[in-house]
Each structure stands twice: as structure tokens, then as C-alpha cells.
Design an enzyme around this catalytic site. Structure first.
Site, mmCIF file in Angstrom:
data_model
loop_
_atom_site.group_PDB
_atom_site.id
_atom_site.type_symbol
_atom_site.label_atom_id
_atom_site.label_comp_id
_atom_site.label_asym_id
_atom_site.label_seq_id
_atom_site.Cartn_x
_atom_site.Cartn_y
_atom_site.Cartn_z
ATOM 1 N N ASP A 108 0.853 -1.189 0.000
ATOM 2 C CA ASP A 108 0.000 0.000 0.000
ATOM 3 C C ASP A 108 0.891 1.241 0.000
ATOM 4 O OD1 ASP A 108 -1.766 2.102 1.412
ATOM 5 O OD2 ASP A 108 -3.212 0.509 1.083
ATOM 6 N N LYS A 136 -0.893 -1.109 -4.711
ATOM 7 C CA LYS A 136 -1.678 0.098 -5.009
ATOM 8 C C LYS A 136 -0.711 1.212 -5.384
ATOM 9 C CE LYS A 136 -5.337 -0.729 -1.547
ATOM 10 N NZ LYS A 136 -5.875 -0.236 -0.262
ATOM 11 N N ARG A 170 -11.377 -12.585 5.533
ATOM 12 C CA ARG A 170 -10.132 -13.186 5.053
ATOM 13 C C ARG A 170 -10.406 -14.468 4.271
ATOM 14 N NH1 ARG A 170 -5.740 -10.685 7.669
ATOM 15 N NH2 ARG A 170 -6.126 -10.012 9.805
HETATM 16 P P1 XMP Z 1 1.694 -0.187 3.978
HETATM 17 O O1 XMP Z 1 0.784 0.990 3.832
HETATM 18 O O2 XMP Z 1 2.748 0.043 5.018
HETATM 19 O O3 XMP Z 1 0.766 -1.279 4.628
HETATM 20 O O4 XMP Z 1 2.245 -0.641 2.646
HETATM 21 C C1 XMP Z 1 0.526 -2.488 4.107
HETATM 22 C C2 XMP Z 1 -0.394 -3.205 5.056
HETATM 23 O O5 XMP Z 1 -1.600 -2.458 5.258
HETATM 24 C C3 XMP Z 1 -2.721 -3.304 5.168
HETATM 25 N N1 XMP Z 1 -3.552 -2.882 4.022
HETATM 26 C C4 XMP Z 1 -4.740 -3.400 3.678
HETATM 27 N N2 XMP Z 1 -5.468 -4.386 4.225
HETATM 28 N N3 XMP Z 1 -7.122 -4.097 2.571
HETATM 29 C C5 XMP Z 1 -6.667 -4.720 3.679
HETATM 30 O O6 XMP Z 1 -7.339 -5.612 4.152
HETATM 31 C C6 XMP Z 1 -6.455 -3.103 1.960
HETATM 32 O O7 XMP Z 1 -6.922 -2.573 0.949
HETATM 33 C C7 XMP Z 1 -5.197 -2.735 2.544
HETATM 34 N N4 XMP Z 1 -4.260 -1.811 2.221
HETATM 35 C C8 XMP Z 1 -3.279 -1.940 3.147
HETATM 36 C C9 XMP Z 1 -2.175 -4.693 4.985
HETATM 37 O O8 XMP Z 1 -2.114 -5.336 6.230
HETATM 38 C C10 XMP Z 1 -0.786 -4.512 4.467
HETATM 39 O O9 XMP Z 1 0.118 -5.527 4.846
#
Ligand code: XMP
Ligand code: MG
Length: 185
Positions: A108, A136, A170
């Protein structure tokens, strides 16, 4: 469960189970070709990566692969990542001198993986790469180089195939977005 089991809660299906599995097999073949006869350690990030790991590892046609798991929690509010990470469960194995592939459900902002790669990198693996099922691009705050990427998706919150909303969904076989009413409860 399938999308039909929770059709009232789903807004739309982004990726079907078939699409997910086909893509994972393609990436598994790529890993196989890249590492040839080398031993690999797949490091799954709990809990989201459980499904990806299960399918990825079974798609590999080698016995020279091991799995280990880490659980991390990022400090900060709710759905946004702060980049400050705490280890809830560390690896059981040493990774020094080994080929490591970090297996993630979703990339993300990139903050969590940046921290994780730095942490694991300091343990002197022979190599370290990232496998992420979803990415993303619009949400990326820090660039993370992921060698194996399943799908680039829009900047929407998604659930299923390991990804949760409040620990639920999940076990959905596909990846999709939730209807607004789910968030109102
Ligand atoms: P970052 O932002 O540090 O975080 O790259 C990644 C983690 O954030 C969670 N995440 C999500 N979980 N749907 C989810 O269920 C999403 O759309 C989503 N986007 C981020 C996830 O735990 C990931 O490892
Ligand atoms: Mg995760």
C-alpha cells in the site's frame, strides 16, 4: 466462502479466485526460473499473506523451499500506516546467507515493507526480494522494489484472499471491495 455467500456485503469483485491462482502460478514459474536449483526461504507476513503463501508454495515445483512467518504491527491510527513497526512475532530461523523472498498480501504506502526490508537486510541474507499479490501504485509513499507483483489495483480498500476488514472476510475466495453499509456498523 464465495462472493455469492456475501453478495449483500460486497460492492464489486476485483479479482476472481481463478485470476488469482493463474497469476500466482505464472509468478511461481518465474521464481522457479530465477532461482533454478537454489534453496529459497519464503517469509510470510501474518496474517494477510497466509492464503498467498499457501497457494504460492504449492505452485512451486521444487522441494528446496522453506516457509517462515513474521507478524508485525504498525503503530498509528486505524487504516493508515505510520511506518513505525513493531515485531509481534519474529522468524524462527536465521536468514544469514540465505535467499529470502518476503511474501506480502498487499503493498500500500510501502512503509511497512520498507521497514521490514531494512530489518531483514541487516541480518545479512544472501539475497532478498519481495513478492506481493497486490499493489496500489497510487497509495505508494515510499518506493519499494517488488520483483514479483500479482496485480496493480486502484487505491481502494479491498478484502478477501487473506485481506481483512476488522479481521473478517479473510476467507473470501476472491478479492473485492465492501459495500458502504458494512463500514457503518
Ligand atoms: P503499507 O501501507 O505500510 O501497509 O504498505 C501495508 C499493510 O496495510 C494493510 N492494508 C490493507 N489491508 N485491505 C486490507 O485488508 C487493503 O486494501 C489494505 N491496504 C493496506 C495490509 O495489512 C498490508 O500488509
Ligand atoms: Mg499484511
Amino acid at each position: 466462502m464465495d462472493s455469492a455467500d456475501i453478495s449483500a456485503d460486497l460492492q464489486h469483485v476485483l479479482l476472481t479466485e481463478e485470476e488469482l491462482l493463474n497469476r500466482i502460478q505464472i509468478l511461481a514459474d518465474q521464481i522457479q526460473a530465477d532461482y533454478e536449483d537454489e534453496e529459497i526461504l519464503l517469509v510470510g507476513v501474518l496474517k494477510g499473506a497466509v492464503m498467498v503463501m499457501a497457494d504460492l508454495v504449492r505452485s512451486l515445483r521444487t522441494h528446496k523451499v522453506e516457509m517462515d512467518w513474521m507478524a508485525v504491527s504498525s503503530y498509528g491510527s486505524g487504516t493508515t500506516s505510520s511506518g513505525v513497526v513493531r515485531i509481534l512475532k519474529d522468524l524462527d530461523t536465521h536468514i544469514e546467507g540465505r535467499h529470502v523472498i518476503v511474501v506480502e498480501d498487499i503493498l500500500d504506502s510501502g512503509l511497512t515493507l520498507t521497514w521490514l526490508l531494512k530489518n531483514l537486510g541487516s541480518r545479512h541474507p544472501k539475497s532478498i526480494e519481495v513478492f506481493t499479490l497486490l499493489r496500489k501504485p497510487e497509495a505508494m509513499k515510499v518506493p519499494v522494489e517488488a520483483k514479483y507483483v500479482g496485480f496493480d489495483i486502484p487505491n481502494e480498500f479491498v478484502v478477501g484472499y487473506g485481506l481483512d476488514y476488522a479481521q473478517k472476510y479473510r476467507n473470501l475466495r476472491c478479492v473485492g471491495t465492501l459495500a458502504p453499509h458494512v463500514y457503518e456498523n
